[in-house]
Structure formats: structure tokens, C-alpha cells
Motif scaffolding. Structure first.
Motif, short mmCIF file in Angstrom:
data_model
loop_
_atom_site.label_atom_id
_atom_site.label_comp_id
_atom_site.label_asym_id
_atom_site.label_seq_id
_atom_site.Cartn_x
_atom_site.Cartn_y
_atom_site.Cartn_z
N ALA A 8 4.32 -4.28 0.18
CA ALA A 8 3.39 -3.37 -0.50
C ALA A 8 2.15 -4.13 -0.97
O ALA A 8 1.03 -3.62 -0.86
CB ALA A 8 4.09 -2.70 -1.68
N HIS A 9 2.35 -5.34 -1.46
CA HIS A 9 1.21 -6.15 -1.91
C HIS A 9 0.31 -6.50 -0.74
O HIS A 9 -0.92 -6.42 -0.84
CB HIS A 9 1.73 -7.41 -2.61
CG HIS A 9 0.67 -8.26 -3.18
ND1 HIS A 9 0.54 -9.58 -2.87
CD2 HIS A 9 -0.35 -7.97 -4.04
CE1 HIS A 9 -0.50 -10.08 -3.51
NE2 HIS A 9 -1.05 -9.12 -4.23
N ARG A 10 0.88 -6.89 0.36
CA ARG A 10 0.07 -7.22 1.54
C ARG A 10 -0.64 -6.00 2.09
O ARG A 10 -1.78 -6.09 2.56
CB ARG A 10 0.95 -7.87 2.61
CG ARG A 10 1.36 -9.26 2.22
CD ARG A 10 2.19 -9.92 3.26
NE ARG A 10 2.59 -11.25 2.81
CZ ARG A 10 3.55 -11.95 3.35
NH1 ARG A 10 4.22 -11.47 4.38
NH2 ARG A 10 3.85 -13.13 2.87
N THR A 11 0.02 -4.85 2.03
CA THR A 11 -0.62 -3.60 2.46
C THR A 11 -1.84 -3.30 1.59
O THR A 11 -2.90 -2.91 2.10
CB THR A 11 0.38 -2.43 2.38
OG1 THR A 11 1.49 -2.71 3.22
CG2 THR A 11 -0.27 -1.12 2.80
N ALA A 12 -1.70 -3.50 0.28
CA ALA A 12 -2.81 -3.25 -0.63
C ALA A 12 -3.97 -4.21 -0.34
O ALA A 12 -5.13 -3.80 -0.34
CB ALA A 12 -2.35 -3.39 -2.08
N LEU A 100 -5.70 5.84 1.39
CA LEU A 100 -4.30 6.20 1.15
C LEU A 100 -3.37 5.00 1.25
O LEU A 100 -2.41 4.88 0.49
CB LEU A 100 -3.86 7.29 2.14
CG LEU A 100 -4.41 8.68 1.86
CD1 LEU A 100 -3.97 9.65 2.96
CD2 LEU A 100 -3.97 9.18 0.51
N ALA A 101 -3.66 4.09 2.18
CA ALA A 101 -2.87 2.86 2.28
C ALA A 101 -3.05 2.00 1.04
O ALA A 101 -2.09 1.40 0.53
CB ALA A 101 -3.26 2.08 3.53
N LEU A 102 -4.27 1.93 0.52
CA LEU A 102 -4.52 1.16 -0.70
C LEU A 102 -3.79 1.78 -1.88
O LEU A 102 -3.14 1.07 -2.66
CB LEU A 102 -6.03 1.10 -0.98
CG LEU A 102 -6.47 0.37 -2.24
CD1 LEU A 102 -6.01 -1.08 -2.22
CD2 LEU A 102 -7.98 0.44 -2.39
N PHE A 103 -3.85 3.08 -2.02
CA PHE A 103 -3.16 3.77 -3.11
C PHE A 103 -1.65 3.55 -3.02
O PHE A 103 -1.00 3.16 -4.00
CB PHE A 103 -3.47 5.27 -3.07
CG PHE A 103 -2.75 6.05 -4.12
CD1 PHE A 103 -3.22 6.07 -5.42
CD2 PHE A 103 -1.60 6.77 -3.81
CE1 PHE A 103 -2.55 6.79 -6.39
CE2 PHE A 103 -0.94 7.49 -4.78
CZ PHE A 103 -1.42 7.51 -6.07
N THR A 104 -1.10 3.76 -1.84
CA THR A 104 0.34 3.61 -1.66
C THR A 104 0.78 2.17 -1.88
O THR A 104 1.79 1.92 -2.55
CB THR A 104 0.75 4.07 -0.24
OG1 THR A 104 0.27 5.41 -0.05
CG2 THR A 104 2.24 4.03 -0.07
N GLY A 105 0.03 1.21 -1.35
CA GLY A 105 0.39 -0.19 -1.52
C GLY A 105 0.35 -0.61 -2.98
O GLY A 105 1.25 -1.30 -3.46
N CYS A 106 -0.69 -0.20 -3.70
CA CYS A 106 -0.81 -0.59 -5.11
C CYS A 106 0.28 0.03 -5.97
O CYS A 106 0.92 -0.66 -6.77
CB CYS A 106 -2.18 -0.18 -5.65
SG CYS A 106 -3.53 -1.23 -5.11
N VAL A 107 0.49 1.33 -5.80
CA VAL A 107 1.50 2.01 -6.62
C VAL A 107 2.90 1.47 -6.32
O VAL A 107 3.69 1.21 -7.22
CB VAL A 107 1.42 3.53 -6.41
CG1 VAL A 107 2.60 4.24 -7.03
CG2 VAL A 107 0.12 4.06 -6.98
#
Length: 116
Positions: A8-12, A100-107
Motif C-alpha cells: 500500500a505504501h509503494r502504491t501511494a 484513486l490509487a493514491l487515495f486507496t494506497g494512503c488509506v
């Protein structure tokens, strides 16, 4: 850190840097506005994302939390422009995906890494 929070961190990180690159290329090269508006739009468009780069890279929870809220502004901007014909519509679609990827990764990163 286990595998899922790390993912998730890498995705963000990838989504935030990708969104910055998309907005910079959109406003300066791919579909630039009036030359007098380029600098203010780059400042307003990229500024909030650039302010959180260091915190996201270091995995700070507070930065991830407010960056997830900021990403929704880019989602709204993308939705407003996605029906525009030409390259602007495609760029807006990519902006929607990245925000949306940034939102999902951060949350996801904040939720899963706080549970440990």
C-alpha cells in the motif's frame, strides 16, 4: 512491516509521483493552457502534491492521511474533464485512476500499519 502495508505504501508513492508527472506534462507539454496561465496552474495543481512527497516517502501517517483527502480534489478535476474530446479526456481518465490509487494506497497504509 508486513507485505500488505508495504504494498500500500509503494502504491501511494508510485501514484503520487505519477500524478505529479501527469499534471506537469499535461500543463506544460501535452495540452497546455494559455501561456499566461501555465505557472499559476502548475503551482495550484502540483503544489499540494509536492508538499507531501517527503512525508509519503518516509511513510508518515499524518501526511498520508491528509494526502488521501487532497487526492479527492484531483479525482473531482478528472471527472469534470473526462468527457472532453481529444487528449484531455484521456489525461483526465488517467488522473482519475492515479488519484484513486493514491487515495486507496494512503488509506490502506495508514489503517494497516497502525494496527501493528
Amino acid at each position: 512491516m508486513s507485505a500488505l502495508p508495504r504494498l500500500a505504501h509503494r502504491t501511494a508513492i508510485v501514484a503520487q509521483l505519477g500524478l505529479i508527472a501527469l499534471l506537469l506534462s499535461w500543463l506544460t507539454w501535452l495540452a497546455p493552457p494559455n501561456p499566461a496561465l501555465v505557472a499559476p496552474l502548475v503551482l495550484l495543481g502540483v503544489g499540494p502534491l509536492a508538499a507531501g512527497v517527503r512525508g509519503i516517502l518516509y511513510g508518515r501517517h499524518y501526511t498520508c492521511a491528509w494526502t488521501s483527502l487532497v487526492s479527492m480534489g484531483y479525482f473531482i478535476h478528472g471527472v469534470a474533464y473526462v468527457t472532453t474530446p481529444g487528449i484531455t479526456g484521456w489525461l483526465a481518465g488517467l488522473e482519475i485512476v492515479l488519484s484513486l490509487a493514491l487515495f486507496t494506497g494512503c488509506v490502506t497504509y495508514v489503517r494497516l500499519s497502525r494496527a501493528q
